[in-house]
Design a protein around this motif. Structure first.
Motif, PDB file in Angstrom:
ATOM      1  N   GLY A   9       0.831  -1.199   0.000  1.00 51.98           N
ATOM      2  CA  GLY A   9       0.000   0.000   0.000  1.00 51.98           C
ATOM      3  C   GLY A   9       0.865   1.247   0.000  1.00 51.98           C
ATOM      4  N   ALA A  10       0.314   2.357   0.523  1.00 47.20           N
ATOM      5  CA  ALA A  10       1.038   3.624   0.495  1.00 47.20           C
ATOM      6  C   ALA A  10       2.353   3.538   1.265  1.00 47.20           C
ATOM      7  N   VAL A  11       2.313   3.017   2.495  1.00 51.15           N
ATOM      8  CA  VAL A  11       3.524   2.928   3.300  1.00 51.15           C
ATOM      9  C   VAL A  11       4.460   1.854   2.752  1.00 51.15           C
ATOM     10  N   GLY A  12       3.915   0.679   2.421  1.00 50.20           N
ATOM     11  CA  GLY A  12       4.751  -0.406   1.911  1.00 50.20           C
ATOM     12  C   GLY A  12       5.490  -0.029   0.644  1.00 50.20           C
ATOM     13  N   THR A  13       4.832   0.713  -0.242  1.00 49.52           N
ATOM     14  CA  THR A  13       5.471   1.131  -1.490  1.00 49.52           C
ATOM     15  C   THR A  13       6.617   2.090  -1.213  1.00 49.52           C
ATOM     16  N   ARG A  14       6.370   3.081  -0.354  1.00 44.13           N
ATOM     17  CA  ARG A  14       7.432   4.033  -0.008  1.00 44.13           C
ATOM     18  C   ARG A  14       8.581   3.334   0.712  1.00 44.13           C
ATOM     19  N   LEU A  15       8.249   2.413   1.565  1.00 46.93           N
ATOM     20  CA  LEU A  15       9.258   1.634   2.285  1.00 46.93           C
ATOM     21  C   LEU A  15      10.120   0.834   1.314  1.00 46.93           C
ATOM     22  N   ALA A  16       9.474   0.146   0.395  1.00 40.98           N
ATOM     23  CA  ALA A  16      10.222  -0.656  -0.579  1.00 40.98           C
ATOM     24  C   ALA A  16      11.133   0.226  -1.422  1.00 40.98           C
ATOM     25  N   ARG A  17      10.658   1.408  -1.781  1.00 41.60           N
ATOM     26  CA  ARG A  17      11.480   2.327  -2.574  1.00 41.60           C
ATOM     27  C   ARG A  17      12.721   2.759  -1.785  1.00 41.60           C
ATOM     28  N   GLN A  18      12.525   3.007  -0.479  1.00 45.74           N
ATOM     29  CA  GLN A  18      13.653   3.358   0.372  1.00 45.74           C
ATOM     30  C   GLN A  18      14.666   2.209   0.440  1.00 45.74           C
ATOM     31  N   LEU A  19      14.168   0.988   0.563  1.00 42.14           N
ATOM     32  CA  LEU A  19      15.056  -0.159   0.674  1.00 42.14           C
ATOM     33  C   LEU A  19      15.822  -0.420  -0.614  1.00 42.14           C
ATOM     34  N   GLY A 152      -2.276   6.731   4.260  1.00 41.22           N
ATOM     35  CA  GLY A 152      -2.944   6.080   3.145  1.00 41.22           C
ATOM     36  C   GLY A 152      -4.264   5.490   3.607  1.00 41.22           C
ATOM     37  N   PRO A 153      -4.982   4.771   2.745  1.00 43.40           N
ATOM     38  CA  PRO A 153      -6.303   4.252   3.104  1.00 43.40           C
ATOM     39  C   PRO A 153      -6.308   3.360   4.344  1.00 43.40           C
ATOM     40  N   ALA A 154      -5.377   2.422   4.463  1.00 39.67           N
ATOM     41  CA  ALA A 154      -5.358   1.543   5.637  1.00 39.67           C
ATOM     42  C   ALA A 154      -5.100   2.340   6.906  1.00 39.67           C
ATOM     43  N   CYS A 155      -4.179   3.297   6.815  1.00 41.41           N
ATOM     44  CA  CYS A 155      -3.872   4.144   7.965  1.00 41.41           C
ATOM     45  C   CYS A 155      -5.083   5.013   8.326  1.00 41.41           C
ATOM     46  N   ALA A 156      -5.781   5.523   7.323  1.00 37.60           N
ATOM     47  CA  ALA A 156      -6.961   6.348   7.577  1.00 37.60           C
ATOM     48  C   ALA A 156      -8.055   5.544   8.272  1.00 37.60           C
ATOM     49  N   ARG A 157      -8.222   4.299   7.862  1.00 33.32           N
ATOM     50  CA  ARG A 157      -9.243   3.459   8.521  1.00 33.32           C
ATOM     51  C   ARG A 157      -8.857   3.186   9.974  1.00 33.32           C
ATOM     52  N   GLN A 158      -7.577   2.939  10.213  1.00 37.41           N
ATOM     53  CA  GLN A 158      -7.119   2.716  11.582  1.00 37.41           C
ATOM     54  C   GLN A 158      -7.286   3.975  12.428  1.00 37.41           C
ATOM     55  N   HIS A 159      -6.977   5.126  11.862  1.00 38.40           N
ATOM     56  CA  HIS A 159      -7.175   6.414  12.539  1.00 38.40           C
ATOM     57  C   HIS A 159      -8.639   6.580  12.938  1.00 38.40           C
ATOM     58  N   HIS A 160      -9.529   6.233  12.024  1.00 37.18           N
ATOM     59  CA  HIS A 160     -10.968   6.352  12.285  1.00 37.18           C
ATOM     60  C   HIS A 160     -11.400   5.418  13.415  1.00 37.18           C
ATOM     61  N   ARG A 161     -10.919   4.171  13.389  1.00 34.92           N
ATOM     62  CA  ARG A 161     -11.266   3.229  14.455  1.00 34.92           C
ATOM     63  C   ARG A 161     -10.739   3.702  15.807  1.00 34.92           C
ATOM     64  N   HIS A 242      -7.709   9.542   0.803  1.00 36.04           N
ATOM     65  CA  HIS A 242      -6.644   9.946  -0.114  1.00 36.04           C
ATOM     66  C   HIS A 242      -5.705   8.755  -0.311  1.00 36.04           C
ATOM     67  N   PRO A 243      -5.245   8.496  -1.549  1.00 35.20           N
ATOM     68  CA  PRO A 243      -4.391   7.313  -1.786  1.00 35.20           C
ATOM     69  C   PRO A 243      -3.076   7.334  -1.020  1.00 35.20           C
ATOM     70  N   GLU A 244      -2.596   8.533  -0.628  1.00 30.22           N
ATOM     71  CA  GLU A 244      -1.362   8.579   0.138  1.00 30.22           C
ATOM     72  C   GLU A 244      -1.457   9.498   1.355  1.00 30.22           C
ATOM     73  N   GLY A 245      -2.639   9.907   1.720  1.00 30.54           N
ATOM     74  CA  GLY A 245      -2.823  10.584   2.995  1.00 30.54           C
ATOM     75  C   GLY A 245      -2.566  12.068   3.035  1.00 30.54           C
ATOM     76  N   GLY A 246      -1.822  12.635   2.077  1.00 29.82           N
ATOM     77  CA  GLY A 246      -1.558  14.060   2.108  1.00 29.82           C
ATOM     78  C   GLY A 246      -0.561  14.450   3.186  1.00 29.82           C
ATOM     79  N   PRO A 247      -0.426  15.755   3.467  1.00 31.04           N
ATOM     80  CA  PRO A 247       0.558  16.218   4.446  1.00 31.04           C
ATOM     81  C   PRO A 247       0.169  15.848   5.865  1.00 31.04           C
ATOM     82  N   ALA A 277       7.064   7.375   7.299  1.00 35.01           N
ATOM     83  CA  ALA A 277       6.954   6.027   7.865  1.00 35.01           C
ATOM     84  C   ALA A 277       7.799   5.041   7.074  1.00 35.01           C
ATOM     85  N   GLY A 278       7.800   5.160   5.750  1.00 37.04           N
ATOM     86  CA  GLY A 278       8.616   4.277   4.920  1.00 37.04           C
ATOM     87  C   GLY A 278      10.091   4.419   5.214  1.00 37.04           C
TER      88      GLY A 278
END
Length: 329
Positions: A9-19, A152-161, A242-247, A277-278
């Motif tokens: 997802g948003a974090v995993g993609t950024r993380l993989a790019r960093q790695l 990102g979307p998964a993080c936004a859902r967790q924030h909401h919960r 938002h697909p990547e959460g914004g600022p 996070a990534g």
């Protein structure tokens, strides 16, 4: 070293790019239940990344496994790879995940492996900032964390919960449950985010910070919320994300004593949460594989990482912290 990333997802993609751009990492293995997304991300990363369509729990040939997928059941995944004698890094900020991951501490110590818990924007970067700020004090009495934004979307859902669930504070040497959306506090974040109303929620920061600061009296965490957030926190999430959460931004306030005087230090970071996070998770994975963490076992970065070198490496990757300059109230 070979690093596996579970979740594209948003974090995993950024993380993989960093790695992929980390010299010490020879190969990044990606897994995600969404096969189309998995292949797209791997293709975008180039030759250093491999798309692995196996199930998340299937054996992996990797030195470190980073759990970057949806929160929930990270402890099950971590236990699976820990028992295969692999280091594990989790970016989850789910209170249940963090509590369960910390329970793997004894097993991880026995196996000589690290389980880095909450290695994201907040917790994660906030833990490193707290550890760095604590070096200014003879004793730390209080640590207060606030955050705004989602990765990102998964993080936004967790924030909401989290906004609809009981909060957990550390006060005067004991755990205290607080009602969600209570404790409204105006927090000032680095520009351009600025001032935001922040509230209690089911956030795991205190679980990771209390063990890092023996004798600390108060540890709290809050998250920024809009009026719509407050009105709908107990309902299913009804709007697209938002697909990547914004600022976003984080703020860490440390209170303690230097000599006979009380003092305050405040640190902040403004960045896109998924990007920050990534970077945090990538550095944590690299350090775990190379034995640069303070000890084996399951803990947060406030306990495991030497803060200044960690922050310098994040700065090299574009994630820079600011310190508030002013008089203590």
């Amino acid at each position: 070293m070979r690093v596996a990333v579970l979740g594209a997802g948003a974090v995993g993609t950024r993380l993989a790019r960093q790695l992929v751009s980390t010299e010490q990492v020879s190969e990044v293995v990606l897994r995600d239940p969404n096969r189309s997304r998995l292949e797209d991300v791997a293709r975008s990363l180039g030759e250093g990344a491999i798309a692995d369509s196996s199930g998340l729990l299937e054996p992996l040939d990797a030195d470190v496994v980073v759990l970057a997928g949806d929160p929930g059941a990270h402890d099950v995944l971590a236990a699976r790879f820990l028992r295969a004698n692999q280091h594990v890094v989790s970016v989850s900020d789910d209170l249940r995940d963090v509590r369960a991951l910390l329970e793997l501490d004894s097993e991880a110590r026995e196996r000589g492996r690290s389980v880095v818990v909450g290695a994201g924007f907040a917790p994660g970067l906030t833990c490193v900032l707290a550890a760095h700020g604590a070096r200014r004090f003879d004793t730390v009495d209080e640590v207060h964390v606030a955050k705004v934004g989602t990765g990102g979307p998964a993080c936004a859902r967790q924030h909401h919960r989290a906004l609809g669930r009981m909060a957990l504070d550390w006060r005067e040497g004991g755990w205290v449950q607080r009602p969600p959306m209570s404790g409204r506090e105006l927090a000032w974040f680095p520009d351009p985010v600025g001032a935001q109303d922040c509230y209690r929620a089911a956030l795991p920061d205190a679980l990771l910070l209390v063990p890092a600061f023996p004798g600390v009296q108060r540890v709290t965490s809050r998250v920024a919320a809009t009026r719509r957030d407050r009105l709908t926190a107990r309902l299913p999430m009804l709007w697209p994300t938002h697909p990547e959460g914004g600022p976003g931004a984080v703020r860490v306030e440390i209170r303690g004593r230097r000599g006979c005087a009380r003092d305050v230090a405040v640190f902040g970071v403004m960045d896109r949460p998924a990007v920050a996070a990534g970077a945090v998770a990538a550095v944590a994975a690299w350090w775990a594989a190379e034995g640069r963490l303070a000890r084996h076992g399951a803990a947060g970065l406030a306990e495991l990482a030497e803060p200044l070198p960690f922050l310098l490496e994040l700065g090299r990757r574009g994630v820079r912290a600011a310190v508030f300059e002013g008089d203590a109230p």
